[in-house]
Design a protein around this motif. Structure first.
Motif, mmCIF file in Angstrom:
data_model
loop_
_atom_site.group_PDB
_atom_site.id
_atom_site.type_symbol
_atom_site.label_atom_id
_atom_site.label_comp_id
_atom_site.label_asym_id
_atom_site.label_seq_id
_atom_site.Cartn_x
_atom_site.Cartn_y
_atom_site.Cartn_z
ATOM 1 N N ALA A 91 0.791 -1.238 0.000
ATOM 2 C CA ALA A 91 0.000 0.000 0.000
ATOM 3 C C ALA A 91 0.821 1.285 0.000
ATOM 4 C CB ALA A 91 -0.927 -0.021 1.210
ATOM 5 N N PHE A 92 2.062 1.207 -0.427
ATOM 6 C CA PHE A 92 2.839 2.440 -0.475
ATOM 7 C C PHE A 92 2.391 3.276 -1.680
ATOM 8 C CE2 PHE A 92 5.582 -0.713 1.583
ATOM 9 C CZ PHE A 92 5.741 -0.092 2.802
ATOM 10 N N SER A 93 2.690 4.567 -1.611
ATOM 11 C CA SER A 93 2.343 5.445 -2.728
ATOM 12 C C SER A 93 3.015 4.928 -3.995
ATOM 13 C CB SER A 93 2.811 6.868 -2.429
ATOM 14 O OG SER A 93 2.724 7.632 -3.600
ATOM 15 N N GLU A 94 2.243 4.816 -5.036
ATOM 16 C CA GLU A 94 2.720 4.210 -6.281
ATOM 17 C C GLU A 94 3.732 5.091 -7.007
ATOM 18 O OE1 GLU A 94 0.941 1.144 -8.223
ATOM 19 O OE2 GLU A 94 1.367 0.737 -6.136
ATOM 20 N N LEU A 95 3.820 6.343 -6.627
ATOM 21 C CA LEU A 95 4.675 7.277 -7.365
ATOM 22 C C LEU A 95 6.080 7.375 -6.788
ATOM 23 C CD1 LEU A 95 1.940 9.996 -7.861
ATOM 24 C CD2 LEU A 95 2.817 8.434 -9.577
ATOM 25 N N VAL A 96 6.347 6.556 -5.788
ATOM 26 C CA VAL A 96 7.663 6.586 -5.140
ATOM 27 C C VAL A 96 8.606 5.633 -5.871
ATOM 28 C CG1 VAL A 96 8.858 6.077 -2.968
ATOM 29 C CG2 VAL A 96 6.597 7.105 -2.925
ATOM 30 N N LYS A 97 9.888 6.006 -5.929
ATOM 31 C CA LYS A 97 10.878 5.119 -6.542
ATOM 32 C C LYS A 97 11.410 4.143 -5.493
ATOM 33 C CE LYS A 97 12.787 7.783 -10.349
ATOM 34 N NZ LYS A 97 13.951 8.481 -10.865
ATOM 35 N N GLU A 100 13.992 5.449 -3.250
ATOM 36 C CA GLU A 100 13.467 6.332 -2.190
ATOM 37 C C GLU A 100 12.896 5.515 -1.027
ATOM 38 O OE1 GLU A 100 12.398 9.726 -5.531
ATOM 39 O OE2 GLU A 100 10.780 8.551 -4.639
ATOM 40 N N MET A 101 12.303 4.372 -1.358
ATOM 41 C CA MET A 101 11.810 3.486 -0.284
ATOM 42 C C MET A 101 12.981 2.984 0.558
ATOM 43 S SD MET A 101 8.523 3.285 -0.423
ATOM 44 C CE MET A 101 8.201 1.914 0.648
ATOM 45 N N LEU A 104 14.079 5.693 2.747
ATOM 46 C CA LEU A 104 13.135 5.849 3.860
ATOM 47 C C LEU A 104 13.387 4.787 4.920
ATOM 48 C CD1 LEU A 104 10.571 7.089 5.143
ATOM 49 C CD2 LEU A 104 9.210 5.505 3.788
ATOM 50 N N ARG A 129 9.917 3.101 -10.562
ATOM 51 C CA ARG A 129 8.831 3.609 -9.741
ATOM 52 C C ARG A 129 7.921 2.456 -9.349
ATOM 53 N NH1 ARG A 129 6.263 8.879 -12.480
ATOM 54 N NH2 ARG A 129 4.426 7.550 -12.482
ATOM 55 N N MET A 145 11.323 -3.956 3.159
ATOM 56 C CA MET A 145 10.970 -3.018 4.239
ATOM 57 C C MET A 145 10.787 -3.750 5.568
ATOM 58 S SD MET A 145 10.969 -0.014 2.855
ATOM 59 C CE MET A 145 10.136 1.122 3.958
ATOM 60 N N GLN B 6 13.290 13.105 4.968
ATOM 61 C CA GLN B 6 13.129 12.021 4.001
ATOM 62 C C GLN B 6 11.665 11.862 3.598
ATOM 63 O OE1 GLN B 6 15.891 10.202 2.857
ATOM 64 N NE2 GLN B 6 14.405 9.626 1.314
ATOM 65 N N SER B 14 6.860 12.717 -5.156
ATOM 66 C CA SER B 14 5.645 12.017 -5.610
ATOM 67 C C SER B 14 4.646 13.021 -6.160
ATOM 68 C CB SER B 14 4.992 11.252 -4.457
ATOM 69 O OG SER B 14 5.878 10.334 -3.943
ATOM 70 N N ARG B 17 5.334 14.043 -9.549
ATOM 71 C CA ARG B 17 5.150 12.963 -10.518
ATOM 72 C C ARG B 17 3.668 12.718 -10.799
ATOM 73 N NH1 ARG B 17 9.269 9.467 -7.062
ATOM 74 N NH2 ARG B 17 11.198 10.377 -7.824
#
Lengths: 305, 361
Positions: A91-97, A100-101, A104, A129, A145, B6, B14, B17
């Motif tokens: 369920a993470f934001s789909e627009l994150v690379k 970046e995860m 995080l 992404r 994660m 972060q 995001s 994008r």
């Protein structure tokens, strides 16, 4: 409260708006072991794990995690650093690379394991992404994660779902390493035999309550039956009679008919009676061998109630 | 890199994008500005005739017309048709009619013909600007917009439509981005279970909230200033741009952004269903933007609606911005608005921090 357990559930009650009630009492997860949770769909496996993780509203609860009462555990940041959870829903934001995860994760936990990074082949996903990833690739991020900080306690919900065979094998190897070398305690909801193969203990859940909790060996030998015989009846006109005669075989623990096949579980000593039955009815198609994880899953999703 | 930074960096990237979010934050307000200016801000072909009706020998009217010529010398396509009229006779109104009675005690009125074309409103605002510059006591003036003469309605306070509209649109950007870009985003994340993971991470709730609010705050403030700059460039707001003005605008817009973000946060603190939050956002957005004097003059609304609207920070925000830009108001002059927004911000943030939940339970 025993130091032997990473999770101790003395009492856990919750109910849903439709009136369904779940009761999980006396479920203790042993430190340093891999514990599998099995049961049919809708039996309450995910609900149980989410309830332990503080994600469900509980009517009654006496739960300890790593020796700390559940509510205090989730209030304290330091406590949560020992936990890693892979939930059923990605369920993470789909627009994150992916990179970046990973950053995080580093900011959250302050440490990352190369072994986990390599086992899940994160390198090949780094610049992608999340919305461009397949289900299996997303599952790898989810697992990263949960595992990259080498947590003391890991909860997994069908971890190899959507993974290809190669990646599933790498995951199994990684989980074994975490358990054997890092002394990590793993609580894993599973529907896959190869996941169940590495479990030291198994809890079966049916209808919102625990039905059995035992070591894998005890499950196989005492609950399911160490041996599994199968008779393929086909269009045999004596099918009903044959099934009735299975009842008379000594040392059979359980048997059931599915389609045109009878499955029989019991001790090795049932072999004599079984072969006599085969001979009497001149059956051509049958098998006899040791039970395995697939049998545990088969029984748990059907008859352990 | 700190966790807060972060989280904010991830959210910011995001956001940029997300073409949908970018459209509604950056492009939609510009399109709306262009559309409204086309509808109300120009004459749309042909001159607007302003009928000036002057009773008798009227020095008051002479001064008014002198000021009008002075103020409107740069305005295009306005034609003044000056006629003498008899105050006691039945004078037929047509188009925009400015009536200047001889008696100082009688109100000067600006009337607009019923069913007048939209472009006619272009001529209303210059007239009001004249009134504003003359510092005429508004109690002595009537502005009657498209309604019977006996119902007096104040529209605007003496600005060209573009000047009136742009601060209103800034207010609209702040509330729409907060409600639809932030509030619904949070509920969507909760509904699909993303917050379950956050609950399990070693991270305090306030860090998450602070990171996401600060990202949206930066986006809103930067875009609002950018929008003002572009609008001024294209439509010529007529303000004298200096550091003091920019500083005052920065304070007002920053506080405005915080106010509406905190409100959005409060609304989304517990809601699980996207449909519900969209409904609430719409219920709040449309009445608030219509009644808050953003792009539709508030004059025609009943008093109780105006009172309620003015307790909500949106209308006072737009009014304060107009006062800063066009009347050189100081921060002390807009202290009511700043105070009102501060109270809303503090209450909404405090309540959000208490009520905010990662999951339904």
């Amino acid at each position: 409260m025993s130091k032997q357990f990473i999770i101790q559930v003395d009492e856990l009650q919750l109910s849903f708006e439709d009136g369904t009630a779940f009761n999980f009492n006396d479920i203790n997860i042993t430190k340093g072991k891999i514990t599998g949770i099995i049961g049919p769909n809708g039996s309450g496996k995910t609900t149980f794990v989410e309830a332990v993780l503080g994600l469900r509203k509980l009517n009654k609860a006496r739960i300890w995690i790593d020796g700390i009462p559940q509510k205090e555990f989730f209030k304290d940041n330091a406590s949560r650093k020992v936990l890693g959870s892979q939930l059923q829903v990605f369920a993470f934001s789909e627009l994150v690379k992916v990179s970046e995860m990973i950053a995080l994760h580093k900011a959250l936990y302050g440490k990352q394991s190369n072994r986990v990074y390599e086992a899940l082949a994160m390198d090949e996903l780094l610049n992608k992404r999340l919305d461009k990833l397949s289900g299996g690739q997303k599952q790898r991020i989810n697992l990263y994660m949960a595992l990259a900080h080498m947590p003391k306690l890991v909860t997994l919900d069908e971890p190899s779902a959507a993974l290809d065979k190669n990646m599933a094998e790498r995951l199994i190897e990684l989980l074994q390493y975490l358990s054997d070398v890092q002394n990590c305690s793993i609580l894993m909801i599973t529907h896959h035999p190869y996941e169940l193969d590495i479990c030291h203990e198994i809890i079966s859940i049916y209808g919102g309550t625990k039905t059995y909790h035992a070591s894998r060996e005890v499950f196989l030998n005492d609950i399911i039956g160490a041996f599994h015989a199968q008779i393929f009846i086909g269009d045999n006109e004596n099918a009903t009679l044959i099934q009735a005669e299975v009842n008379n075989i000594k040392h059979v623990k359980q048997h059931f008919m599915q389609g045109n096949q009878i499955d029989i579980y019991g001790q090795k000593t049932m072999e004599v009676g079984f072969l006599a039955l085969i001979k009497k009815h001149q059956l051509k198609s049958y098998s006899f061998g040791q039970s395995n994880s697939a049998d545990i899953l088969k029984i748990s999703t059907s008859f352990i109630g | 890199m700190s966790l807060l930074f972060q989280l904010a960096a991830i959210d910011l990237k995001s956001y940029f994008r997300n073409s949908f979010a970018l459209f509604f934050t950056f492009l939609f307000p510009v399109l709306l500005l262009v559309l409204l200016m086309l509808a109300f801000g120009s004459n749309n072909g042909g001159a607007s005739i302003i009928n000036i009706k002057i009773a008798g020998d009227n020095p008051r009217a002479t001064k008014y017309m002198t000021d009008m010529q002075h103020v409107l010398k740069h305005s295009n396509m306005l034609v003044f048709d000056i006629q003498k009229f008899d105050e006691n006779a039945d004078n037929k109104r047509q188009g925009v009619v400015v009536t200047i009675p001889t008696d100082e005690a009688k109100k000067i009125s600006i009337l607009v013909e019923k069913n007048a074309p939209l472009s006619i409103y272009n001529s209303i605002y210059p007239l009001m600007l004249v009134n504003s510059l003359q510092e005429i006591d508004y109690k002595k003036w009537d502005f009657v917009l498209n309604i019977p003469v006996k119902s007096n309605a104040v529209i605007g306070e003496g600005f060209k439509y573009g000047q009136y509209l742009i601060p209103g649109l800034i207010g609209m950007i702040l509330i729409s981005t907060s409600l639809f870009g932030f509030c619904t985003f949070l509920v969507e994340q909760r509904a699909k279970g993303a917050f379950k993971a956050y609950h399990l991470y070693p991270m305090q709730k306030w860090k998450f909230i602070a990171a996401f609010v600060s990202t949206r705050f930066v986006i809103l403030v930067v875009f609002s200033l950018l929008f003002l700059f572009v609008a001024d460039l294209v439509y010529g707001m007529g303000a004298v741009v200096d550091l003091l003005l920019i500083g005052k605008l920065l304070v007002l817009i920053s506080l405005g952004a915080l106010t509406f973000l905190s409100l959005a946060l409060l609304i989304s603190a517990r809601i699980m269903a996207v449909g519900m939050v969209t409904g609430i956002a719409n219920l709040l957005f449309y009445p608030a933007t219509f009644a808050s004097d953003l792009y539709i003059p508030q004059g025609g609304f009943p008093e109780f609606v105006k009172t309620i609207a003015n307790l909500f920070p949106l209308g006072p925000f737009a009014e304060a911005m107009r006062n800063i830009v066009y009347k050189s108001a100081t921060l002390a002059d807009i202290s009511y608005t700043l105070g009102l927004m501060s109270i809303w911000t503090i209450i909404c943030f405090a309540a959000s921090l208490t009520l905010f939940k990662w999951t339904r339970d």
